[in-house]
Design a protein around this motif. Sequence first.
Motif, PDB file in Angstrom:
ATOM      1  N   ILE A 155      -6.028   6.133  13.847  1.00 32.15           N
ATOM      2  CA  ILE A 155      -5.905   4.819  14.233  1.00 32.15           C
ATOM      3  C   ILE A 155      -5.558   4.852  15.871  1.00 32.15           C
ATOM      4  CG2 ILE A 155      -3.773   4.514  13.377  1.00 32.15           C
ATOM      5  CD1 ILE A 155      -4.437   1.528  12.595  1.00 32.15           C
ATOM      6  N   ALA A 156      -6.255   4.034  16.465  1.00 33.31           N
ATOM      7  CA  ALA A 156      -5.988   4.051  17.951  1.00 33.31           C
ATOM      8  C   ALA A 156      -4.672   3.098  18.348  1.00 33.31           C
ATOM      9  CB  ALA A 156      -7.025   3.568  18.492  1.00 33.31           C
ATOM     10  N   LYS A 157      -3.885   3.398  19.366  1.00 36.67           N
ATOM     11  CA  LYS A 157      -2.889   2.784  19.623  1.00 36.67           C
ATOM     12  C   LYS A 157      -3.435   1.632  20.890  1.00 36.67           C
ATOM     13  CE  LYS A 157       0.888   6.242  19.735  1.00 36.67           C
ATOM     14  NZ  LYS A 157       1.686   7.045  20.459  1.00 36.67           N
ATOM     15  N   PRO A 158      -3.105   0.457  21.178  1.00 34.02           N
ATOM     16  CA  PRO A 158      -1.937  -0.089  20.278  1.00 34.02           C
ATOM     17  C   PRO A 158      -2.612  -0.190  18.777  1.00 34.02           C
ATOM     18  CG  PRO A 158      -2.981  -1.703  21.914  1.00 34.02           C
ATOM     19  CD  PRO A 158      -3.688  -0.362  22.184  1.00 34.02           C
ATOM     20  N   ILE A 159      -1.659  -0.175  17.655  1.00 35.54           N
ATOM     21  CA  ILE A 159      -1.927  -0.325  16.655  1.00 35.54           C
ATOM     22  C   ILE A 159      -2.193  -1.885  16.176  1.00 35.54           C
ATOM     23  CG2 ILE A 159      -1.469  -0.004  14.138  1.00 35.54           C
ATOM     24  CD1 ILE A 159       0.225   2.389  15.129  1.00 35.54           C
ATOM     25  N   GLU A 160      -3.290  -2.332  15.600  1.00 34.94           N
ATOM     26  CA  GLU A 160      -3.419  -3.449  15.125  1.00 34.94           C
ATOM     27  C   GLU A 160      -3.015  -3.565  13.536  1.00 34.94           C
ATOM     28  OE1 GLU A 160      -7.618  -5.077  15.830  1.00 34.94           O
ATOM     29  OE2 GLU A 160      -7.591  -3.970  17.816  1.00 34.94           O
ATOM     30  N   VAL A 161      -2.243  -4.586  13.343  1.00 34.16           N
ATOM     31  CA  VAL A 161      -1.740  -4.666  11.709  1.00 34.16           C
ATOM     32  C   VAL A 161      -2.882  -4.690  10.824  1.00 34.16           C
ATOM     33  CG1 VAL A 161      -0.532  -6.011  10.156  1.00 34.16           C
ATOM     34  CG2 VAL A 161       0.441  -5.577  12.598  1.00 34.16           C
ATOM     35  N   LYS A 162      -4.118  -5.534  11.045  1.00 37.84           N
ATOM     36  CA  LYS A 162      -4.831  -5.470  10.156  1.00 37.84           C
ATOM     37  C   LYS A 162      -5.820  -4.108   9.920  1.00 37.84           C
ATOM     38  CE  LYS A 162      -7.258 -10.067  10.153  1.00 37.84           C
ATOM     39  NZ  LYS A 162      -8.230 -10.882  11.006  1.00 37.84           N
ATOM     40  N   LYS A 163      -5.861  -3.260  10.942  1.00 34.91           N
ATOM     41  CA  LYS A 163      -6.545  -2.165  10.770  1.00 34.91           C
ATOM     42  C   LYS A 163      -5.678  -1.140  10.115  1.00 34.91           C
ATOM     43  CE  LYS A 163      -9.803  -2.064  14.605  1.00 34.91           C
ATOM     44  NZ  LYS A 163     -10.044  -1.513  15.879  1.00 34.91           N
ATOM     45  N   LEU A 164      -4.390  -1.130  10.534  1.00 33.98           N
ATOM     46  CA  LEU A 164      -3.266  -0.256   9.621  1.00 33.98           C
ATOM     47  C   LEU A 164      -3.468  -0.617   8.200  1.00 33.98           C
ATOM     48  CD1 LEU A 164      -1.020   1.621   9.783  1.00 33.98           C
ATOM     49  CD2 LEU A 164       0.753  -0.319  10.276  1.00 33.98           C
ATOM     50  N   ASP A 165      -3.440  -1.963   7.780  1.00 33.46           N
ATOM     51  CA  ASP A 165      -3.285  -2.290   6.590  1.00 33.46           C
ATOM     52  C   ASP A 165      -4.793  -1.562   5.874  1.00 33.46           C
ATOM     53  OD1 ASP A 165      -2.460  -3.687   4.138  1.00 33.46           O
ATOM     54  OD2 ASP A 165      -3.656  -5.409   4.597  1.00 33.46           O
ATOM     55  N   ALA A 166      -5.773  -2.093   6.432  1.00 40.01           N
ATOM     56  CA  ALA A 166      -6.977  -1.569   5.926  1.00 40.01           C
ATOM     57  C   ALA A 166      -6.926   0.017   5.819  1.00 40.01           C
ATOM     58  CB  ALA A 166      -8.425  -1.823   6.670  1.00 40.01           C
ATOM     59  N   LYS A 167      -6.369   0.867   6.569  1.00 39.01           N
ATOM     60  CA  LYS A 167      -6.516   2.128   6.622  1.00 39.01           C
ATOM     61  C   LYS A 167      -5.550   2.594   5.188  1.00 39.01           C
ATOM     62  CE  LYS A 167      -8.630   3.423  10.574  1.00 39.01           C
ATOM     63  NZ  LYS A 167      -9.691   4.318  10.425  1.00 39.01           N
ATOM     64  N   LEU A 168      -4.278   2.239   5.243  1.00 43.53           N
ATOM     65  CA  LEU A 168      -3.340   2.349   4.168  1.00 43.53           C
ATOM     66  C   LEU A 168      -3.851   2.142   3.014  1.00 43.53           C
ATOM     67  CD1 LEU A 168      -0.061   1.369   6.036  1.00 43.53           C
ATOM     68  CD2 LEU A 168      -0.747   3.710   5.468  1.00 43.53           C
ATOM     69  N   ASN A 169      -4.619   0.632   2.542  1.00 45.74           N
ATOM     70  CA  ASN A 169      -5.223   0.488   1.422  1.00 45.74           C
ATOM     71  C   ASN A 169      -6.314   1.265   1.075  1.00 45.74           C
ATOM     72  OD1 ASN A 169      -3.524  -1.846   0.747  1.00 45.74           O
ATOM     73  ND2 ASN A 169      -4.817  -3.179   2.065  1.00 45.74           N
ATOM     74  N   GLY A 170      -6.833   1.937   2.000  1.00 52.71           N
ATOM     75  CA  GLY A 170      -8.133   2.885   1.612  1.00 52.71           C
ATOM     76  C   GLY A 170      -7.787   4.020   0.965  1.00 52.71           C
ATOM     77  N   PHE A 171      -6.371   4.690   1.436  1.00 53.13           N
ATOM     78  CA  PHE A 171      -5.763   5.870   1.057  1.00 53.13           C
ATOM     79  C   PHE A 171      -4.869   5.608  -0.401  1.00 53.13           C
ATOM     80  CE2 PHE A 171      -6.769   7.386   5.089  1.00 53.13           C
ATOM     81  CZ  PHE A 171      -7.521   8.541   4.683  1.00 53.13           C
ATOM     82  N   LEU A 172      -4.253   4.374  -0.231  1.00 59.59           N
ATOM     83  CA  LEU A 172      -3.252   4.154  -1.555  1.00 59.59           C
ATOM     84  C   LEU A 172      -3.953   3.755  -2.630  1.00 59.59           C
ATOM     85  CD1 LEU A 172      -0.588   2.607   0.650  1.00 59.59           C
ATOM     86  CD2 LEU A 172      -0.525   4.822  -0.392  1.00 59.59           C
ATOM     87  N   GLU A 173      -5.195   3.085  -2.855  1.00 61.61           N
ATOM     88  CA  GLU A 173      -5.891   2.696  -3.756  1.00 61.61           C
ATOM     89  C   GLU A 173      -6.760   3.722  -4.509  1.00 61.61           C
ATOM     90  OE1 GLU A 173      -8.002  -0.709  -2.454  1.00 61.61           O
ATOM     91  OE2 GLU A 173      -6.422  -1.979  -2.146  1.00 61.61           O
ATOM     92  N   SER A 174      -6.937   4.855  -4.016  1.00 59.33           N
ATOM     93  CA  SER A 174      -7.789   5.892  -4.413  1.00 59.33           C
ATOM     94  C   SER A 174      -6.810   6.899  -5.195  1.00 59.33           C
ATOM     95  CB  SER A 174      -8.466   6.742  -3.193  1.00 59.33           C
ATOM     96  OG  SER A 174      -7.762   7.340  -2.271  1.00 59.33           O
TER      97      SER A 174
END
Length: 122
Positions: free
Chosen positions: A103-122
């Motif tokens: 994820i690129a800086k500066p971190i956008e909260v929406k992108k961070l949420d999407a990335k985390l959800n992608g890994f935490l749901e699998s």
Amino acid sequence: KLLVAEDNEINQFVIQKQLELLGYSAEVAQNGSDALILIQKQNYDVVLTDCHMPVMDGFEMSRKIREFEASEGLKRVPIIAITANALKGGADKCFAAGMDDYIAKPIEVKKLDAKLNGFLES
């Protein structure tokens, strides 16, 4: 349970606040070496790491985490790079080191949420 490896105190504060907004809490390590010690003691669901840190950078830390997981027969923890260098070559370097995403800086909260959800749901 999340782990953030980041040497910059302002960035640590910002990402912790962003994670809190999303309902997560995280432990923070000052560098890759400290993060590796924590990972060898406990399990994390996701590791977020800066790529450029003193003592041990995110690339070396990721390689050492993968070596540790292989030697101990552990499940692969998702590692997401936090990088100011989001160019194509930067992504290739992240993946070559064993990271799963970036994820690129500066971190956008929406992108961070999407990335985390992608890994935490699998």
